[in-house]
Design a protein around this motif. Structure first.
Motif, PDB file in Angstrom:
ATOM      1  N   ILE A 152       0.862  -1.175   0.000  1.00 43.17           N
ATOM      2  CA  ILE A 152       0.000   0.000   0.000  1.00 43.17           C
ATOM      3  C   ILE A 152       0.901   1.228   0.000  1.00 43.17           C
ATOM      4  CG2 ILE A 152      -1.872  -1.159   1.206  1.00 43.17           C
ATOM      5  CD1 ILE A 152      -0.956   0.259   3.771  1.00 43.17           C
ATOM      6  N   GLN A 153       0.351   2.377  -0.369  1.00 46.72           N
ATOM      7  CA  GLN A 153       1.155   3.593  -0.432  1.00 46.72           C
ATOM      8  C   GLN A 153       1.650   3.969   0.956  1.00 46.72           C
ATOM      9  OE1 GLN A 153      -1.997   6.017  -2.074  1.00 46.72           O
ATOM     10  NE2 GLN A 153      -2.043   7.298  -0.262  1.00 46.72           N
ATOM     11  N   ALA A 154       2.765   4.669   1.004  1.00 48.71           N
ATOM     12  CA  ALA A 154       3.367   5.054   2.275  1.00 48.71           C
ATOM     13  C   ALA A 154       2.369   5.850   3.110  1.00 48.71           C
ATOM     14  CB  ALA A 154       4.620   5.886   2.021  1.00 48.71           C
ATOM     15  N   GLN A 155       2.295   5.492   4.393  1.00 48.16           N
ATOM     16  CA  GLN A 155       1.347   6.121   5.301  1.00 48.16           C
ATOM     17  C   GLN A 155       2.018   7.236   6.101  1.00 48.16           C
ATOM     18  OE1 GLN A 155      -2.070   5.059   5.288  1.00 48.16           O
ATOM     19  NE2 GLN A 155      -1.120   4.228   3.436  1.00 48.16           N
ATOM     20  N   PRO A 156       1.354   8.409   6.198  1.00 48.62           N
ATOM     21  CA  PRO A 156       1.957   9.529   6.940  1.00 48.62           C
ATOM     22  C   PRO A 156       2.186   9.171   8.405  1.00 48.62           C
ATOM     23  CG  PRO A 156       0.079  10.251   5.634  1.00 48.62           C
ATOM     24  CD  PRO A 156       0.074   8.753   5.612  1.00 48.62           C
ATOM     25  N   THR A 219      19.610  -1.946   3.755  1.00 52.91           N
ATOM     26  CA  THR A 219      18.282  -1.524   3.328  1.00 52.91           C
ATOM     27  C   THR A 219      18.421  -0.229   2.540  1.00 52.91           C
ATOM     28  OG1 THR A 219      17.246  -2.528   5.271  1.00 52.91           O
ATOM     29  CG2 THR A 219      15.958  -0.875   4.080  1.00 52.91           C
ATOM     30  N   TYR A 220      17.827  -0.185   1.345  1.00 49.80           N
ATOM     31  CA  TYR A 220      18.018   0.931   0.433  1.00 49.80           C
ATOM     32  C   TYR A 220      16.661   1.505   0.027  1.00 49.80           C
ATOM     33  CZ  TYR A 220      22.504  -1.407   0.306  1.00 49.80           C
ATOM     34  OH  TYR A 220      23.682  -2.006   0.685  1.00 49.80           O
ATOM     35  N   GLU A 221      16.607   2.827  -0.004  1.00 48.01           N
ATOM     36  CA  GLU A 221      15.363   3.516  -0.325  1.00 48.01           C
ATOM     37  C   GLU A 221      15.093   3.498  -1.827  1.00 48.01           C
ATOM     38  OE1 GLU A 221      15.643   7.442   1.211  1.00 48.01           O
ATOM     39  OE2 GLU A 221      15.455   6.820   3.311  1.00 48.01           O
ATOM     40  N   GLY A 222      13.829   3.324  -2.160  1.00 46.27           N
ATOM     41  CA  GLY A 222      13.402   3.394  -3.544  1.00 46.27           C
ATOM     42  C   GLY A 222      12.173   4.260  -3.670  1.00 46.27           C
ATOM     43  N   LYS A 223      11.916   4.735  -4.874  1.00 43.79           N
ATOM     44  CA  LYS A 223      10.749   5.583  -5.106  1.00 43.79           C
ATOM     45  C   LYS A 223      10.385   5.564  -6.573  1.00 43.79           C
ATOM     46  CE  LYS A 223      13.107   8.997  -3.428  1.00 43.79           C
ATOM     47  NZ  LYS A 223      13.465  10.341  -2.921  1.00 43.79           N
ATOM     48  N   CYS A 224       9.185   6.032  -6.862  1.00 49.82           N
ATOM     49  CA  CYS A 224       8.771   6.218  -8.246  1.00 49.82           C
ATOM     50  C   CYS A 224       9.367   7.527  -8.747  1.00 49.82           C
ATOM     51  CB  CYS A 224       7.249   6.251  -8.347  1.00 49.82           C
ATOM     52  SG  CYS A 224       6.647   6.581 -10.023  1.00 49.82           S
ATOM     53  N   SER A 233       4.219  11.241  -4.484  1.00 55.82           N
ATOM     54  CA  SER A 233       5.257  11.375  -3.449  1.00 55.82           C
ATOM     55  C   SER A 233       5.187  10.275  -2.407  1.00 55.82           C
ATOM     56  CB  SER A 233       5.150  12.742  -2.763  1.00 55.82           C
ATOM     57  OG  SER A 233       3.909  12.883  -2.100  1.00 55.82           O
ATOM     58  N   ARG A 234       4.072   9.579  -2.327  1.00 53.59           N
ATOM     59  CA  ARG A 234       3.936   8.485  -1.352  1.00 53.59           C
ATOM     60  C   ARG A 234       4.241   7.119  -1.976  1.00 53.59           C
ATOM     61  NH1 ARG A 234      -1.546   9.585   2.180  1.00 53.59           N
ATOM     62  NH2 ARG A 234      -1.213  11.811   2.622  1.00 53.59           N
ATOM     63  N   MET A 235       4.642   7.102  -3.212  1.00 55.67           N
ATOM     64  CA  MET A 235       4.908   5.827  -3.885  1.00 55.67           C
ATOM     65  C   MET A 235       6.346   5.408  -3.598  1.00 55.67           C
ATOM     66  SD  MET A 235       3.900   4.820  -7.762  1.00 55.67           S
ATOM     67  CE  MET A 235       4.236   3.176  -8.424  1.00 55.67           C
TER      68      MET A 235
END
Length: 295
Positions: A152-156, A219-224, A233-235
């Motif tokens: 699911i999309q990143a939760q605030p 652990t490495y950060e990824g994004k669209c 921005s939450r993907m």
């Protein structure tokens, strides 16, 4: 004639005092005393820093010539009238036509060489993951283990942060040949692992492939990286590179949750797309690679 050797000596002297960050052109993912994040990042870094050194040399020489002419051929006190007008100088015109052409062709050749190497697929990857981009999260099918993870999309969270445990995470095995097959369930997306220095587009109706070997646990950060709608921005997602034992434990955890089988394309939004149907058959969709080196 004297400028080139002096410039080479100056660059070499400067590089000897550089930190790991500076030696890799301030690109992310490099840590002193540790392996690179993948088998491809050094190639990307070399192309990046080599291009900048070349451009720096061109800039230094160009500014030196400009300053030289501004000083040596300036109008002196008491001089009047115009200097001698020269219509053209054939050797100089040939020079400033040929040199830029060589530079452009050279940079193109190195880029084409490195991108071809990075885009080459493994004949028998040890780990195969189907990554599906969707508005605005990610699904991961682990083909070898026949399990899946639906995100699911990143939760605030507090402030501007997101809840880390809610971000989808892809697990990979360190030092194992890996192939990620990139697809989208709706609009175009782009799969970007920042520290891996590469991103690839996810094009509707197409399958793109990214083959590499992760070489450092972490652990490495990824994004669209493709604007895909309101919650782009939450993907977010993470890539966790682990040992074989930890990977097997996570696969067992997914089975225990009941995440057996593969999600495939059954959750795609466009039922009439050429990609409709289950991926469980193992039939690949014809691909058009859309990749890019991330600077």
């Amino acid at each position: 004639m004297i400028l080139a050797p002096l410039l080479a000596v100056g660059v070499a002297a400067a590089l000897t005092g550089c930190s790991t960050l500076e030696m890799h052109g301030y690109l992310p993912g490099f840590v002193a005393g540790q392996p690179n994040t993948t088998n491809q990042t050094q190639r990307v870094s070399d192309l990046w820093t080599g291009s900048w050194i070349t451009l720096l040399a061109v800039g230094v020489i160009t500014w030196a010539v400009i300053i030289w002419f501004a000083i040596v051929y300036r109008r002196r006190r008491g001089q009047t009238g115009l200097p001698v007008q020269v219509r053209y100088n054939m050797p100089i015109e040939i020079f400033y036509t040929i040199v830029p052409l060589i530079l452009v062709l050279g940079l193109f050749a190195f880029t084409a060489r490195d991108q071809t190497a990075i885009e080459t697929r493994y004949a028998n990857p040890a780990v195969v993951v189907d990554a599906y981009g969707k508005q605005w999260a990610w699904d991961f099918d682990y083909k070898n283990d026949q399990v899946y993870e639906q995100g699911i999309q990143a939760q605030p969270g507090e402030g501007a942060n997101f809840v880390e445990s809610a971000i989808p995470t892809m697990y990979l095995v360190v030092n194992k040949k890996t192939e990620i097959r990139l697809r989208t369930r709706d609009v175009n997306h782009s799969f970007w692992v920042v520290d891996f220095l590469y991103k690839k587009d996810m094009i509707a109706g197409k399958t793109n492939y990214w083959d590499f070997t992760p070489t450092r646990i972490g652990t490495y950060e990824g994004k669209c990286a493709e604007l895909c709608g309101e919650f782009h921005s939450r993907m977010l997602f993470n890539v966790k590179v682990v040992s074989q034992a930890d990977y097997d434990a996570h696969m067992a955890e997914l089975r225990a949750r009941g995440n057996t089988g593969l999600l495939g394309t059954k959750y795609d939004k466009d039922d009439n797309a050429a990609t409709s149907g289950s991926q469980d058959s193992g039939v690949d969709i014809p691909s058009e690679n859309n990749g890019g080196i991330e600077g």
